[in-house]
Scaffold this motif. Sequence first.
Motif, PDB file in Angstrom:
ATOM      1  N   UNK A  76      43.056  32.384  41.688  1.00 44.32           N
ATOM      2  CA  UNK A  76      41.977  32.727  40.768  1.00 44.32           C
ATOM      3  C   UNK A  76      42.359  32.421  39.324  1.00 44.32           C
ATOM      4  N   UNK A  77      41.366  32.459  38.460  1.00 43.10           N
ATOM      5  CA  UNK A  77      41.589  32.273  37.028  1.00 43.10           C
ATOM      6  C   UNK A  77      40.677  33.203  36.246  1.00 43.10           C
ATOM      7  N   UNK A  78      41.180  33.681  35.125  1.00 43.53           N
ATOM      8  CA  UNK A  78      40.353  34.390  34.149  1.00 43.53           C
ATOM      9  C   UNK A  78      40.021  33.409  33.037  1.00 43.53           C
ATOM     10  N   UNK A  79      38.741  33.330  32.699  1.00 48.07           N
ATOM     11  CA  UNK A  79      38.262  32.351  31.730  1.00 48.07           C
ATOM     12  C   UNK A  79      37.547  33.072  30.598  1.00 48.07           C
ATOM     13  N   UNK A  80      37.889  32.708  29.358  1.00 45.41           N
ATOM     14  CA  UNK A  80      37.126  33.176  28.209  1.00 45.41           C
ATOM     15  C   UNK A  80      35.847  32.356  28.130  1.00 45.41           C
ATOM     16  N   UNK A  81      34.720  33.026  28.226  1.00 42.17           N
ATOM     17  CA  UNK A  81      33.432  32.339  28.293  1.00 42.17           C
ATOM     18  C   UNK A  81      32.949  32.019  26.874  1.00 42.17           C
ATOM     19  N   UNK A  82      32.764  30.724  26.597  1.00 42.34           N
ATOM     20  CA  UNK A  82      32.237  30.291  25.305  1.00 42.34           C
ATOM     21  C   UNK A  82      30.728  30.090  25.350  1.00 42.34           C
ATOM     22  N   UNK A  83      30.203  29.783  26.515  1.00 39.18           N
ATOM     23  CA  UNK A  83      28.749  29.655  26.684  1.00 39.18           C
ATOM     24  C   UNK A  83      28.426  29.850  28.151  1.00 39.18           C
ATOM     25  N   UNK A  84      27.256  30.391  28.403  1.00 43.08           N
ATOM     26  CA  UNK A  84      26.788  30.560  29.777  1.00 43.08           C
ATOM     27  C   UNK A  84      25.331  30.118  29.823  1.00 43.08           C
ATOM     28  N   UNK A  85      24.672  30.386  30.927  1.00 40.91           N
ATOM     29  CA  UNK A  85      23.304  29.912  31.099  1.00 40.91           C
ATOM     30  C   UNK A  85      22.581  30.835  32.078  1.00 40.91           C
ATOM     31  N   UNK A 119      33.140  45.219  44.840  1.00 38.89           N
ATOM     32  CA  UNK A 119      32.173  46.271  45.167  1.00 38.89           C
ATOM     33  C   UNK A 119      32.271  47.376  44.127  1.00 38.89           C
ATOM     34  N   UNK A 120      31.408  47.295  43.127  1.00 35.25           N
ATOM     35  CA  UNK A 120      31.410  48.231  42.009  1.00 35.25           C
ATOM     36  C   UNK A 120      29.989  48.759  41.788  1.00 35.25           C
ATOM     37  N   UNK A 121      29.842  49.840  41.030  1.00 33.91           N
ATOM     38  CA  UNK A 121      28.493  50.349  40.757  1.00 33.91           C
ATOM     39  C   UNK A 121      27.732  49.488  39.752  1.00 33.91           C
ATOM     40  N   UNK A 122      28.365  48.442  39.246  1.00 36.67           N
ATOM     41  CA  UNK A 122      27.693  47.491  38.375  1.00 36.67           C
ATOM     42  C   UNK A 122      28.010  46.077  38.852  1.00 36.67           C
ATOM     43  N   UNK A 123      27.139  45.147  38.526  1.00 37.95           N
ATOM     44  CA  UNK A 123      27.311  43.753  38.919  1.00 37.95           C
ATOM     45  C   UNK A 123      27.244  42.896  37.659  1.00 37.95           C
ATOM     46  N   UNK A 124      28.355  42.240  37.315  1.00 36.53           N
ATOM     47  CA  UNK A 124      28.365  41.272  36.223  1.00 36.53           C
ATOM     48  C   UNK A 124      27.805  39.963  36.775  1.00 36.53           C
ATOM     49  N   UNK A 125      26.634  39.571  36.311  1.00 38.69           N
ATOM     50  CA  UNK A 125      25.941  38.431  36.896  1.00 38.69           C
ATOM     51  C   UNK A 125      26.187  37.159  36.077  1.00 38.69           C
ATOM     52  N   UNK A 126      25.635  36.063  36.551  1.00 40.22           N
ATOM     53  CA  UNK A 126      25.740  34.785  35.858  1.00 40.22           C
ATOM     54  C   UNK A 126      26.540  33.784  36.667  1.00 40.22           C
ATOM     55  N   UNK A 127      25.955  32.613  36.916  1.00 45.54           N
ATOM     56  CA  UNK A 127      26.589  31.608  37.773  1.00 45.54           C
ATOM     57  C   UNK A 127      26.895  30.312  37.022  1.00 45.54           C
ATOM     58  N   UNK A 179      26.520  36.445  44.639  1.00 48.59           N
ATOM     59  CA  UNK A 179      27.067  37.124  45.812  1.00 48.59           C
ATOM     60  C   UNK A 179      28.492  37.615  45.573  1.00 48.59           C
ATOM     61  N   UNK A 180      29.019  37.370  44.386  1.00 45.40           N
ATOM     62  CA  UNK A 180      30.311  37.924  43.970  1.00 45.40           C
ATOM     63  C   UNK A 180      30.108  38.584  42.615  1.00 45.40           C
ATOM     64  N   UNK A 181      31.085  39.340  42.187  1.00 41.52           N
ATOM     65  CA  UNK A 181      31.031  40.021  40.896  1.00 41.52           C
ATOM     66  C   UNK A 181      31.742  39.184  39.828  1.00 41.52           C
ATOM     67  N   UNK A 182      31.793  39.711  38.609  1.00 43.71           N
ATOM     68  CA  UNK A 182      32.557  39.141  37.497  1.00 43.71           C
ATOM     69  C   UNK A 182      32.054  37.749  37.109  1.00 43.71           C
ATOM     70  N   UNK A 183      30.719  37.617  36.980  1.00 48.13           N
ATOM     71  CA  UNK A 183      30.096  36.331  36.704  1.00 48.13           C
ATOM     72  C   UNK A 183      30.189  35.891  35.257  1.00 48.13           C
ATOM     73  N   UNK A 184      29.402  34.853  34.929  1.00 47.31           N
ATOM     74  CA  UNK A 184      29.575  34.131  33.693  1.00 47.31           C
ATOM     75  C   UNK A 184      28.838  34.662  32.483  1.00 47.31           C
ATOM     76  N   UNK A 185      27.913  35.610  32.638  1.00 47.37           N
ATOM     77  CA  UNK A 185      27.219  36.172  31.482  1.00 47.37           C
ATOM     78  C   UNK A 185      28.060  37.318  30.921  1.00 47.37           C
TER      79      UNK A 185
END
Length: 210
Positions: A76-85, A119-127, A179-185
């Motif tokens: 896996x990788x952790x990425x600093x997001x500069x832009x999303x969509x 599996x958390x009570x919140x979902x970080x979305x964004x693909x 369908x996974x957590x920790x998305x791009x937004x």
Amino acid sequence: MQHIVDAIDSLDRQDGGSASAVSADFSALELPGSYRAVTLRKEETEMFTGIPSAEKDPRKSLHVQAVATPELGPGEALVAVMASSVNYNTVWSSIFEPVPTFGFLERYARLSPQSARHDLPYHVIGSDLAGVVLRTGPGVNAWKPGDEVVAHCLSVELESSDGHNDTMLDPEQRIWGFETNFGGLAEIALVKSNQLMPKPDHLSWEEAAA
């Protein structure tokens, strides 16, 4: 997060040190314990019940909140997001159609101890994302901190031979951030390293993320 953004803003591969020096600089950056993200909340999945789809307002379901930085796992990788969509996954997620995404996270969590983090009570979305690699997990050799990347949305386990000829046939393929957590937004995203592609130099962060 500001020290990470400042480091990215000052990154200039045309005028300065080697790629290895850049990687060392980013490896030395302290990761925050939390970051801002656009989330859905599990407790609100029924908020639009009985409302026609066209009248469901994502402004009521989407929240900007601080979330804990996830533990980095193998591959896996952790990425600093500069832009999303925003794409159709994001719209579906925000109005809980055709089903709330928390069911996906619950099923994924049953796959392994590593996937249980999702599996958390919140979902970080964004693909979608364009950004800079901050950390890589064990077994990642193709990417290093400081690399400018774009992430595609297909998350696969590749434990079955079915997925090696066509990843869409992998029985454990999922859409990242849907369908996974920790998305791009978010300010930081967690991706599988095989989702990453080099960011084209001629594109802005926004163009690359779109």
